[in-house]
Design a protein around this motif. Structure first.
Motif, short mmCIF file in Angstrom:
data_model
loop_
_atom_site.label_atom_id
_atom_site.label_comp_id
_atom_site.label_asym_id
_atom_site.label_seq_id
_atom_site.Cartn_x
_atom_site.Cartn_y
_atom_site.Cartn_z
N ARG A 94 -2.37 8.64 -3.44
CA ARG A 94 -2.56 8.95 -2.01
C ARG A 94 -1.27 8.63 -1.24
N CYS A 106 -1.03 7.41 2.41
CA CYS A 106 -1.42 6.96 3.76
C CYS A 106 -0.18 6.59 4.56
N ARG A 107 -0.21 6.86 5.85
CA ARG A 107 0.99 6.70 6.69
C ARG A 107 1.25 5.26 7.13
N CYS A 123 0.93 2.65 4.73
CA CYS A 123 1.07 1.86 3.51
C CYS A 123 2.41 2.06 2.83
N THR A 154 4.10 6.46 -3.76
CA THR A 154 3.18 7.58 -3.98
C THR A 154 3.67 8.46 -5.13
N GLU A 158 -9.93 0.75 7.37
CA GLU A 158 -8.54 0.74 7.83
C GLU A 158 -8.37 0.88 9.35
N GLN A 174 -8.51 8.18 12.10
CA GLN A 174 -8.46 8.32 10.64
C GLN A 174 -7.49 9.42 10.20
N ARG A 206 -4.64 7.77 7.71
CA ARG A 206 -4.96 7.78 6.28
C ARG A 206 -4.67 9.13 5.63
N ASP A 207 -4.63 9.10 4.29
CA ASP A 207 -4.49 10.31 3.50
C ASP A 207 -5.68 11.25 3.81
N ALA A 210 -9.17 10.67 2.39
CA ALA A 210 -9.96 9.52 2.85
C ALA A 210 -10.54 9.83 4.22
N HIS A 268 7.27 5.04 8.18
CA HIS A 268 5.83 4.91 8.41
C HIS A 268 5.49 4.96 9.90
#
Length: 369
Positions: free
Chosen positions: A128, A130-131, A133, A137, A228, A234, A238-239, A242, A305
């Protein structure tokens, strides 16, 4: 006529002298104040202790860390020992991969404290993106290490812990998404230390019932999965694989498979959420019988990020803790440096588990009489 001019000139001279004298007096007074030097508090509003700090981003610039988010450089014997053990057994921790600000405190411990760490299994590359984390990847990560469950169990037995947290990257590339690897690691740990409390902080397994059941029934004490952020954000955080409802569904299913197990989730603050957003999330979690909730400050891990929208004050975190307690969460941890797996929270949950075990033992004794 001439007499009048003389009198007028005399008056003007006296007035000018008086003004110059007053001006000189004020200048000396001002000079004295400068020499004595104003204190920093003279520039602050006494009714606002955060005056002068920029806590909310209004432009494209990055916010500077407020004082309460600055932590010491990790060091100490326990820290070095734990780091060497992990390196020797080729294990990863989310503490390092996610650049956790508490790593020095949790790993360092003390002479009479137990050092704690969150072991990240199934590699250090996530499927995944996620923006928020910083974990790497990769659509096709390396194969799982078959020795990892045993090595993890060995490392944990050496540390002589009472509570351990296992987490993992997402492995969408695997048929079972890594759920059996999770369960195998739990069983190996229990073989060496049956009394150890284990928390699994899991991926969402794309909501797959079988995967969730495999982990929930593996012998763990706490099933954790993080929503999260609030529902409205969301898509941003998140990815795309998710989502809010899926994450809450994972916690609901885990509880259905193992009703006696504690469920836990975590929210990051400072991403642009409103109070109403947070309150609605808390209500949704309580409606679905989630037991424990943690709040922490989102901190941008790298320039690539998401930027921090706001640095939430310690008082606001305290407010959410009190709100969580009122709403009936078994445990609410809320603070700028609190993370989903943090030793203060683990200590509290350990006490809850001990109380439950004691109650079960007492009930067994009463039944046999």
């Amino acid at each position: 006529m001439n007499t009048k001019k003389i009198i007028l000139r005399s008056f003007n001279y006296r007035a000018a002298y008086s003004i110059r004298f007053q001006s000189s007096s004020k200048k000396e007074e001002f000079q004295k104040k400068l020499n004595e030097g104003p204190d920093f508090k003279d520039f602050l509003n006494p009714n606002d202790k955060y005056e002068g700090l920029t806590l909310k981003r209004t432009k494209g610039d990055r916010l500077r860390l407020p004082p309460w988010l600055k932590t010491e450089i990790p060091m100490g014997k326990n820290y070095a020992k734990l780091k060497d053990t992990l390196k020797g057994l080729k294990l990863n921790t989310v503490c390092e991969e996610a650049k956790c600000p508490n790593i020095g405190e949790c790993w360092g411990g003390g002479e009479n404290q137990t050092a704690t760490a969150t072991i990240m299994i199934m590699g250090d590359q996530c499927t995944r993106g996620c923006r928020f984390c910083s974990v790497k990847t990769n659509k096709a990560p390396p194969k799982l290490d078959p020795m990892e469950p045993i090595n993890t169990a060995k490392a944990i037995s050496e540390w002589k812990l009472h509570y351990v947290v296992l987490t993992s990257v997402d492995r969408d590339d695997l048929p079972d998404q890594g759920s059996n690897h999770f369960a195998e690691t739990v069983r190996e740990i229990k073989k060496l230390n049956p009394q150890l409390y284990i928390e699994c902080l899991t991926p969402d397994f794309r909501g797959d019932d079988k995967c969730i059941e495999t982990v929930a029934m593996s012998g763990i004490n706490v099933f954790a999965h993080n929503v999260e952020t609030v529902e409205r954000l969301q898509w941003l955080v998140r990815d795309p694989r998710a989502n809010y409802k899926q994450s809450i569904g994972v916690l609901v299913k885990a509880k259905q498979f193992n009703p006696n197990m504690i469920t836990k989730t975590s929210l990051m603050l400072g991403l642009g959420e409103t109070d109403d957003d947070v309150l609605k999330t808390m209500e949704d979690l309580r409606k679905n019988n989630v037991d424990c909730l943690t709040f922490g400050q989102y901190m941008q891990p790298t320039k690539r990020h998401l930027k921090v929208t706001e640095f939430v004050t310690p008082e606001k975190f305290q407010y959410w803790k009190e709100m969580g307690d009122k709403m009936g969460f078994l445990y609410t941890a809320s603070g700028p440096l609190v993370r989903s797996s943090y030793k203060a929270g683990e200590f509290f949950i350990t006490n809850i588990l001990n109380q439950r075990k004691s109650s079960e033992q007492n009930e067994t004794i009463l039944e046999t009489k």
